[in-house]
Design a protein around this motif. Structure first.
Motif, PDB file in Angstrom:
ATOM      1  N   MET A 127       1.479  -0.989  -0.093  1.00 38.85           N
ATOM      2  CA  MET A 127       0.468  -0.268  -0.014  1.00 38.85           C
ATOM      3  C   MET A 127       0.977   1.201  -0.628  1.00 38.85           C
ATOM      4  O   MET A 127       1.568   1.300   0.716  1.00 38.85           O
ATOM      5  N   ARG A 128       0.572   2.526  -0.406  1.00 30.87           N
ATOM      6  CA  ARG A 128       1.171   3.355  -0.895  1.00 30.87           C
ATOM      7  C   ARG A 128       0.374   4.327   0.400  1.00 30.87           C
ATOM      8  O   ARG A 128      -0.443   5.307   0.305  1.00 30.87           O
ATOM      9  N   LEU A 129       1.005   4.874   1.810  1.00 27.82           N
ATOM     10  CA  LEU A 129       1.181   5.101   2.603  1.00 27.82           C
ATOM     11  C   LEU A 129       1.426   6.382   2.196  1.00 27.82           C
ATOM     12  O   LEU A 129       2.635   7.019   1.935  1.00 27.82           O
ATOM     13  N   THR A 130       0.317   7.791   3.192  1.00 27.75           N
ATOM     14  CA  THR A 130       1.718   9.100   3.368  1.00 27.75           C
ATOM     15  C   THR A 130       2.222   9.029   4.450  1.00 27.75           C
ATOM     16  O   THR A 130       1.789   8.277   5.295  1.00 27.75           O
ATOM     17  N   ASN A 131       2.778  10.126   4.641  1.00 25.43           N
ATOM     18  CA  ASN A 131       3.223  10.463   6.502  1.00 25.43           C
ATOM     19  C   ASN A 131       2.708  10.780   7.041  1.00 25.43           C
ATOM     20  O   ASN A 131       2.889  10.187   8.446  1.00 25.43           O
ATOM     21  N   SER A 132       1.332  11.079   7.092  1.00 27.75           N
ATOM     22  CA  SER A 132       0.399  11.396   8.330  1.00 27.75           C
ATOM     23  C   SER A 132      -0.194   9.639   8.703  1.00 27.75           C
ATOM     24  O   SER A 132      -0.332   9.897   9.508  1.00 27.75           O
ATOM     25  N   ILE A 133      -0.108   9.048   7.733  1.00 29.91           N
ATOM     26  CA  ILE A 133      -1.129   7.879   8.309  1.00 29.91           C
ATOM     27  C   ILE A 133       0.589   6.997   8.380  1.00 29.91           C
ATOM     28  O   ILE A 133      -0.156   6.539   9.569  1.00 29.91           O
ATOM     29  N   VAL A 134       1.364   7.259   8.278  1.00 29.69           N
ATOM     30  CA  VAL A 134       2.626   6.587   8.732  1.00 29.69           C
ATOM     31  C   VAL A 134       2.220   7.135  10.802  1.00 29.69           C
ATOM     32  O   VAL A 134       2.905   5.998  11.294  1.00 29.69           O
ATOM     33  N   LEU A 135       2.291   8.052  10.631  1.00 27.96           N
ATOM     34  CA  LEU A 135       2.061   9.100  11.712  1.00 27.96           C
ATOM     35  C   LEU A 135       1.124   7.954  12.698  1.00 27.96           C
ATOM     36  O   LEU A 135       1.039   7.906  14.216  1.00 27.96           O
ATOM     37  N   GLU A 136       0.220   7.858  12.377  1.00 25.14           N
ATOM     38  CA  GLU A 136      -1.108   7.585  12.973  1.00 25.14           C
ATOM     39  C   GLU A 136      -0.934   6.611  12.918  1.00 25.14           C
ATOM     40  O   GLU A 136      -1.576   6.202  14.665  1.00 25.14           O
ATOM     41  N   LYS A 137      -0.340   5.615  11.913  1.00 27.81           N
ATOM     42  CA  LYS A 137      -0.082   4.323  12.617  1.00 27.81           C
ATOM     43  C   LYS A 137       0.632   3.420  13.576  1.00 27.81           C
ATOM     44  O   LYS A 137       0.646   3.091  14.701  1.00 27.81           O
ATOM     45  N   VAL A 138       1.996   4.147  14.117  1.00 24.68           N
ATOM     46  CA  VAL A 138       2.993   4.746  14.895  1.00 24.68           C
ATOM     47  C   VAL A 138       2.156   5.062  16.265  1.00 24.68           C
ATOM     48  O   VAL A 138       2.145   4.120  17.671  1.00 24.68           O
ATOM     49  N   GLU A 139       1.631   6.024  16.583  1.00 25.64           N
ATOM     50  CA  GLU A 139       0.626   6.511  17.211  1.00 25.64           C
ATOM     51  C   GLU A 139      -0.651   5.417  17.667  1.00 25.64           C
ATOM     52  O   GLU A 139      -0.392   5.134  19.442  1.00 25.64           O
ATOM     53  N   SER A 140      -1.075   4.747  16.714  1.00 26.91           N
ATOM     54  CA  SER A 140      -1.971   3.763  17.404  1.00 26.91           C
ATOM     55  C   SER A 140      -1.790   2.659  17.905  1.00 26.91           C
ATOM     56  O   SER A 140      -1.972   1.553  18.835  1.00 26.91           O
ATOM     57  N   TYR A 141      -0.882   1.835  17.259  1.00 26.17           N
ATOM     58  CA  TYR A 141       0.307   1.217  17.371  1.00 26.17           C
ATOM     59  C   TYR A 141       1.113   1.166  18.942  1.00 26.17           C
ATOM     60  O   TYR A 141       1.119   0.071  19.923  1.00 26.17           O
ATOM     61  N   MET A 142       1.142   2.298  19.458  1.00 25.37           N
ATOM     62  CA  MET A 142       2.572   2.108  20.766  1.00 25.37           C
ATOM     63  C   MET A 142       0.944   2.176  21.516  1.00 25.37           C
ATOM     64  O   MET A 142       1.631   1.352  23.054  1.00 25.37           O
ATOM     65  N   TYR A 143      -0.014   3.075  21.489  1.00 21.32           N
ATOM     66  CA  TYR A 143      -0.973   2.665  22.414  1.00 21.32           C
ATOM     67  C   TYR A 143      -1.475   1.015  22.394  1.00 21.32           C
ATOM     68  O   TYR A 143      -1.647   0.685  23.700  1.00 21.32           O
ATOM     69  N   TYR A 144      -2.068   0.693  21.155  1.00 21.95           N
ATOM     70  CA  TYR A 144      -1.865  -0.961  21.421  1.00 21.95           C
ATOM     71  C   TYR A 144      -0.499  -1.618  22.446  1.00 21.95           C
ATOM     72  O   TYR A 144      -1.001  -2.495  23.468  1.00 21.95           O
ATOM     73  N   TYR A 145       0.448  -1.806  22.186  1.00 21.96           N
ATOM     74  CA  TYR A 145       2.056  -2.037  22.348  1.00 21.96           C
ATOM     75  C   TYR A 145       1.506  -2.002  23.801  1.00 21.96           C
ATOM     76  O   TYR A 145       1.624  -2.381  24.700  1.00 21.96           O
ATOM     77  N   ASN A 146       1.178  -0.385  24.241  1.00 22.46           N
ATOM     78  CA  ASN A 146       1.207   0.229  25.713  1.00 22.46           C
ATOM     79  C   ASN A 146      -0.023  -0.487  26.767  1.00 22.46           C
ATOM     80  O   ASN A 146      -0.092  -1.097  28.260  1.00 22.46           O
TER      81      ASN A 146
END
Length: 387
Positions: free
Chosen positions: A347-366
């Motif tokens: 998939m072609r992601l924008t930088n903003s989507i990458v940032l959203e994914k990082v934030e979402s995963y950090m919450y999921y991980y913690n």
């Protein structure tokens, strides 16, 4: 000499079916009016009608024949008409068969036959799709719906976004649901429903950067901590998933593997690690804390070492080029890529989507992701329970 069986005409049989479908007559009333001696006859004719075998209403006693092939007494024209009708029905069935019939799975065959058997005989449907009738009935006897255990495992994997393996699912079944089951059974079920954990790709080796201020390795691969804010580990990884490469800087507490701070930037300069450390220290007691990193140029810089000393932090570094000395944070960065990004690498992601994914995963991980070392609790759940 035995009693001769009763013979009923096709007209009487169809009249019986018509009266039954009107729901105005009981079996006894139909028998009295049409002279039917045995109620079984009515049940048989209705079964033929429901199974789409109305052709059997015209066959003589003791004479059975395949659908579309009339009795020997029929004229050649009538038999040809039946055969043409038979072929037309076969074509109608084949139009409803999805995809390549050779790839039909049992569940699909059962669903297809169930949808058509009110219109056509089961034997004819099976013949059209190339599945023996005996095989179809054998499949029907087996249950293709998930069992209670299978559904529970499916729900666990779905809630964790298919990011855990069969060993963790086994422990969660035991801890949360008090169900003892062999891990091989869990693995087989996950394979059956294609809900296995995503496999992490192998990490490529990297060359360590030049050093400016190297400190000893105080951690020495002892990744256990007795209390929060006793041992932290940190590292930088790249995120090549957006419009441009970005860099993720992370600090983890080894007490419960909680991510205490992270920053994402378009550059991997000293400012990135300084911002991460400032965020981690905000509101936390850090005096005497050990912060372990590799010998990257950002961590060996005087700016980073000076900030750590200002916060009362004791820095520690891996041996040059030895990733095992910082294995926990290295593993985390591999995990976030494999679980959140590598499955969507096409998939072609924008930088903003990458940032959203990082934030979402950090919450999921913690807050959500369970860990074996934490008794199947998430890092935050473990810290709060211990407190």
């Amino acid at each position: 000499m035995g009693e001769r069986k009763n013979v009923y005409s096709e007209e009487i049989k169809r009249k019986v079916i018509e009266m039954k479908l009107s729901k105005k007559y009981t079996n006894k009333q139909i028998m009295n009016e049409l002279g039917i001696r045995n109620v079984t006859q009515i049940k048989v004719w209705m079964k033929w009608y429901r199974d789409g075998e109305e052709h059997r209403l015209s066959q003589p006693i003791g004479k059975q024949y395949s659908f579309g092939k009339g009795p020997e007494g029929l004229s050649e024209i009538d038999q040809l008409k039946r055969q043409v009708n038979h072929l037309e029905i076969k074509n109608q069935i084949l139009l409803k068969v999805p995809g390549n019939r050779k790839e039909l799975e049992p569940e699909i065959v059962i669903q297809l036959v169930n949808s058509l058997k009110k219109q056509y005989p089961v034997k004819l449907i099976c013949e059209c799709i190339g599945v023996p009738r005996a095989t179809y009935y054998r499949w029907v006897q087996k249950s293709w719906e998930p069992t209670e255990l299978e559904q529970l495992i499916i729900d666990i994997c779905q809630s964790l976004k298919y990011r855990v393996g069969h060993r963790m699912v086994k422990k969660m079944l035991k801890g949360d649901h008090h169900i003892l089951v062999n891990r091989n059974t869990v693995q087989r079920i996950m394979q059956k429903y294609k809900i296995q954990c995503r496999v992490k790709p192998k990490r490529k080796s990297k060359i360590a950067g030049e050093s400016k201020c190297v400190v000893p390795n105080l951690l020495e691969q002892n990744f256990k901590a007795e209390s929060p804010n006793q041992k932290w580990v940190t590292d930088i990884t790249y995120l090549p998933f957006g419009e441009s490469i970005m860099y993720l800087s992370t600090i983890m507490d080894l007490y419960n593997n909680e991510i205490v701070a992270y920053q994402v930037s378009h550059t991997q300069g000293v400012e990135l690690v300084l911002d991460t450390l400032k965020t981690a220290c905000n509101g936390r007691e850090t005096k005497g804390l050990i912060l372990h990193s590799d010998q990257g140029s950002q961590y060996t810089s005087y700016a980073f070492q000076g900030l750590a000393e200002e916060k009362g932090i004791i820095t520690s570094m891996s041996r040059k080029g030895n990733c095992f000395d910082n294995a926990v944070i290295e593993s985390f960065h591999s995990t976030i890529k494999s679980e959140e990004f590598y499955t969507h690498q096409k998939m072609r992601l924008t930088n903003s989507i990458v940032l959203e994914k990082v934030e979402s995963y950090m919450y999921y991980y913690n807050y959500i992701r369970p860990f074996s070392k934490l008794n199947c609790l998430s890092p935050v759940q473990f810290r709060e329970k211990a407190a």
